[in-house]
Motif scaffolding. Structure first.
Motif, PDB file in Angstrom:
ATOM      1  N   LYS A 200      10.547  36.732  13.131  1.00  8.96           N
ATOM      2  CA  LYS A 200      11.230  37.395  12.027  1.00  8.96           C
ATOM      3  C   LYS A 200      10.390  38.530  11.458  1.00  8.96           C
ATOM      4  CE  LYS A 200      14.665  34.236  10.139  1.00  8.96           C
ATOM      5  NZ  LYS A 200      15.104  33.472   8.951  1.00  8.96           N
ATOM      6  N   ALA A 201       9.083  38.360  11.467  1.00  4.65           N
ATOM      7  CA  ALA A 201       8.203  39.413  10.972  1.00  4.65           C
ATOM      8  C   ALA A 201       8.188  40.609  11.915  1.00  4.65           C
ATOM      9  CB  ALA A 201       6.789  38.865  10.789  1.00  4.65           C
ATOM     10  N   LEU A 202       8.442  40.338  13.206  1.00 11.76           N
ATOM     11  CA  LEU A 202       8.462  41.420  14.187  1.00 11.76           C
ATOM     12  C   LEU A 202       9.754  42.223  14.132  1.00 11.76           C
ATOM     13  CD1 LEU A 202       6.995  39.839  17.458  1.00 11.76           C
ATOM     14  CD2 LEU A 202       5.900  41.483  15.941  1.00 11.76           C
ATOM     15  N   GLU A 203      10.854  41.524  13.899  1.00 13.64           N
ATOM     16  CA  GLU A 203      12.176  42.163  14.017  1.00 13.64           C
ATOM     17  C   GLU A 203      13.091  41.654  12.916  1.00 13.64           C
ATOM     18  OE1 GLU A 203      14.558  44.858  15.246  1.00 13.64           O
ATOM     19  OE2 GLU A 203      12.919  44.451  16.633  1.00 13.64           O
ATOM     20  N   SER A 204      13.473  42.526  11.992  1.00 16.57           N
ATOM     21  CA  SER A 204      14.403  42.147  10.934  1.00 16.57           C
ATOM     22  C   SER A 204      15.820  42.536  11.333  1.00 16.57           C
ATOM     23  CB  SER A 204      14.023  42.834   9.614  1.00 16.57           C
ATOM     24  OG  SER A 204      14.062  44.244   9.762  1.00 16.57           O
ATOM     25  N   GLY A 205      16.792  41.861  10.752  1.00 12.93           N
ATOM     26  CA  GLY A 205      18.191  42.187  11.016  1.00 12.93           C
ATOM     27  C   GLY A 205      18.714  41.674  12.336  1.00 12.93           C
ATOM     28  N   VAL A 206      17.979  40.777  12.993  1.00 13.18           N
ATOM     29  CA  VAL A 206      18.413  40.194  14.269  1.00 13.18           C
ATOM     30  C   VAL A 206      18.719  38.726  14.025  1.00 13.18           C
ATOM     31  CG1 VAL A 206      17.779  39.701  16.653  1.00 13.18           C
ATOM     32  CG2 VAL A 206      17.011  41.822  15.578  1.00 13.18           C
ATOM     33  N   SER A 207      19.779  38.217  14.617  1.00  8.49           N
ATOM     34  CA  SER A 207      20.175  36.831  14.408  1.00  8.49           C
ATOM     35  C   SER A 207      19.135  35.868  14.968  1.00  8.49           C
ATOM     36  CB  SER A 207      21.527  36.557  15.073  1.00  8.49           C
ATOM     37  OG  SER A 207      21.413  36.616  16.482  1.00  8.49           O
ATOM     38  N   VAL A 208      19.123  34.664  14.391  1.00  6.12           N
ATOM     39  CA  VAL A 208      18.216  33.630  14.864  1.00  6.12           C
ATOM     40  C   VAL A 208      18.498  33.304  16.325  1.00  6.12           C
ATOM     41  CG1 VAL A 208      17.532  31.210  14.587  1.00  6.12           C
ATOM     42  CG2 VAL A 208      17.890  32.646  12.574  1.00  6.12           C
ATOM     43  N   GLU A 209      19.772  33.328  16.714  1.00 12.97           N
ATOM     44  CA  GLU A 209      20.129  33.030  18.102  1.00 12.97           C
ATOM     45  C   GLU A 209      19.526  34.053  19.062  1.00 12.97           C
ATOM     46  OE1 GLU A 209      22.245  33.156  15.583  1.00 12.97           O
ATOM     47  OE2 GLU A 209      22.651  31.004  15.353  1.00 12.97           O
ATOM     48  N   SER A 210      19.588  35.317  18.702  1.00 13.58           N
ATOM     49  CA  SER A 210      19.018  36.356  19.560  1.00 13.58           C
ATOM     50  C   SER A 210      17.497  36.234  19.636  1.00 13.58           C
ATOM     51  CB  SER A 210      19.402  37.743  19.044  1.00 13.58           C
ATOM     52  OG  SER A 210      20.791  37.944  19.136  1.00 13.58           O
ATOM     53  N   LEU A 211      16.877  35.942  18.488  1.00 14.76           N
ATOM     54  CA  LEU A 211      15.427  35.764  18.481  1.00 14.76           C
ATOM     55  C   LEU A 211      15.026  34.577  19.356  1.00 14.76           C
ATOM     56  CD1 LEU A 211      14.625  36.326  14.690  1.00 14.76           C
ATOM     57  CD2 LEU A 211      14.016  37.837  16.572  1.00 14.76           C
ATOM     58  N   ARG A 212      15.792  33.502  19.240  1.00 20.12           N
ATOM     59  CA  ARG A 212      15.491  32.308  20.025  1.00 20.12           C
ATOM     60  C   ARG A 212      15.620  32.590  21.520  1.00 20.12           C
ATOM     61  NH1 ARG A 212      13.391  26.983  19.908  1.00 20.12           N
ATOM     62  NH2 ARG A 212      14.203  25.947  21.738  1.00 20.12           N
ATOM     63  N   GLU A 213      16.647  33.294  21.924  1.00 21.82           N
ATOM     64  CA  GLU A 213      16.847  33.598  23.336  1.00 21.82           C
ATOM     65  C   GLU A 213      15.712  34.454  23.875  1.00 21.82           C
ATOM     66  OE1 GLU A 213      20.157  36.234  24.612  1.00 21.82           O
ATOM     67  OE2 GLU A 213      20.819  34.456  25.714  1.00 21.82           O
ATOM     68  N   SER A 214      15.304  35.462  23.100  1.00 27.57           N
ATOM     69  CA  SER A 214      14.197  36.326  23.528  1.00 27.57           C
ATOM     70  C   SER A 214      12.894  35.536  23.600  1.00 27.57           C
ATOM     71  CB  SER A 214      14.033  37.492  22.560  1.00 27.57           C
ATOM     72  OG  SER A 214      15.180  38.306  22.564  1.00 27.57           O
ATOM     73  N   ALA A 215      12.697  34.641  22.621  1.00 31.35           N
ATOM     74  CA  ALA A 215      11.485  33.834  22.616  1.00 31.35           C
ATOM     75  C   ALA A 215      11.432  32.895  23.812  1.00 31.35           C
ATOM     76  CB  ALA A 215      11.398  33.035  21.315  1.00 31.35           C
ATOM     77  N   GLN A 216      12.569  32.314  24.170  1.00 30.94           N
ATOM     78  CA  GLN A 216      12.607  31.425  25.338  1.00 30.94           C
ATOM     79  C   GLN A 216      12.285  32.187  26.617  1.00 30.94           C
ATOM     80  OE1 GLN A 216      16.573  29.691  24.841  1.00 30.94           O
ATOM     81  NE2 GLN A 216      15.620  27.696  24.451  1.00 30.94           N
ATOM     82  N   SER A 217      12.763  33.408  26.714  1.00 31.42           N
ATOM     83  CA  SER A 217      12.452  34.222  27.896  1.00 31.42           C
ATOM     84  C   SER A 217      10.959  34.520  27.956  1.00 31.42           C
ATOM     85  CB  SER A 217      13.250  35.532  27.850  1.00 31.42           C
ATOM     86  OG  SER A 217      14.641  35.279  27.892  1.00 31.42           O
ATOM     87  N   ALA A 218      10.380  34.830  26.789  1.00 33.51           N
ATOM     88  CA  ALA A 218       8.940  35.098  26.754  1.00 33.51           C
ATOM     89  C   ALA A 218       8.143  33.851  27.116  1.00 33.51           C
ATOM     90  CB  ALA A 218       8.542  35.598  25.373  1.00 33.51           C
ATOM     91  N   GLU A 219       8.560  32.688  26.573  1.00 31.44           N
ATOM     92  CA  GLU A 219       7.876  31.435  26.873  1.00 31.44           C
ATOM     93  C   GLU A 219       7.932  31.140  28.371  1.00 31.44           C
ATOM     94  OE1 GLU A 219       8.184  26.741  25.548  1.00 31.44           O
ATOM     95  OE2 GLU A 219       9.975  27.911  25.984  1.00 31.44           O
ATOM     96  N   TRP A 220       9.097  31.327  28.976  1.00 34.56           N
ATOM     97  CA  TRP A 220       9.261  31.074  30.415  1.00 34.56           C
ATOM     98  C   TRP A 220       8.271  31.913  31.219  1.00 34.56           C
ATOM     99  CZ3 TRP A 220      10.523  34.107  34.621  1.00 34.56           C
ATOM    100  CH2 TRP A 220      10.914  33.429  35.792  1.00 34.56           C
TER     101      TRP A 220
END
Length: 233
Positions: A200-220
């Motif tokens: 959230k600190a990196l990107e404001s105005g983005v849904s939690v779902e979108s952040l979660r999807e991007s984070a999962q891709s990064a984790e993978w």
């Protein structure tokens, strides 16, 4: 791990590291019977730290002629123990053995002096997280809650091992959580550090779902690049 309540209550990626800890009592000269007993004690610290990063043994098996079987276990030789390095090992050519001996001699020379031990402790202590590999990488919708669950799992495993110390090897192979894996290797809580990326600190105005999807891709991707030793493999 002592301060996980300070983590933000937001989605993010996190990584656990183990920090090398040594104090003046570990590197200062302790003469006993004409010898400096701090040398072996400091080497013990290095061996313990190296053990945190040892992968689990790999079981191998295969078929042999006439119904026989090949079976064996592969374990990592990280080169910190003296006898493992000086033996050279089968299948290692002369130049490689000589290189290992030079590296080992340099380590022996370093830990043979109080100044060398102090500098090595400072180098290793400052390596986290810039130079060290992560023990575990995860993604969470709430970093604060997830890290506290890791600590709870660690505490529960440590409490079990205090009354059942013989279960450490079994737990090391069967552990299902990061807390259990860290406890089974005897890593002290004060040596564990979690570093986080607050999405959230990196990107404001983005849904939690979108952040979660991007984070999962990064984790993978991070799992496959860095292969954290206490991660789900």
């Amino acid at each position: 791990m002592l301060e996980v309540e300070q983590a933000p209550e937001s989605p993010g990626i996190y990584a656990w590291y183990v920090k090398f800890q040594a104090s003046a009592q570990d590197w200062e000269t302790k003469p006993v019977g004409g010898q400096d007993v701090s040398i072996e004690g400091f080497l013990g610290l290095l061996r313990e730290y190296a053990s945190y990063y040892e992968p689990l043994p790999i079981m191998l098996s295969g078929s042999a002629p006439y119904g026989g079987r090949w079976d064996g276990v592969l374990e990592l030789d990280h080169g910190v123990n003296r006898h493992e390095v000086h033996s050279g090992g089968e299948g290692v050519d002369r130049r490689e053995r000589e290189r290992r001996e030079r590296d080992r001699e340099a380590l022996d020379n370093t830990i043979s002096s109080q100044t060398g031990r102090r500098l090595l402790a400072q180098f290793l202590g400052g390596a986290t997280p810039v130079f060290s590999s992560p023990l575990y990488i995860g993604v969470a919708e709430n970093l604060n809650e997830r890290l506290q669950r890791h600590r709870a799992s660690y505490n529960k495993a440590m409490e079990w091992l205090r009354t059942n110390p013989s279960d450490a090897d079994r737990l090391r192979g069967d552990a299902r959580t990061f807390g259990q894996r860290a406890a089974s290797r005897g890593i002290a809580m004060e040596n564990l550090e979690a570093w986080v990326i607050d999405l959230k600190a990196l990107e404001s105005g983005v849904s939690v779902e979108s952040l979660r999807e991007s984070a999962q891709s990064a984790e993978w991707l991070l799992h496959r690049l860095f292969a954290p030793i206490l991660g789900r493999q």
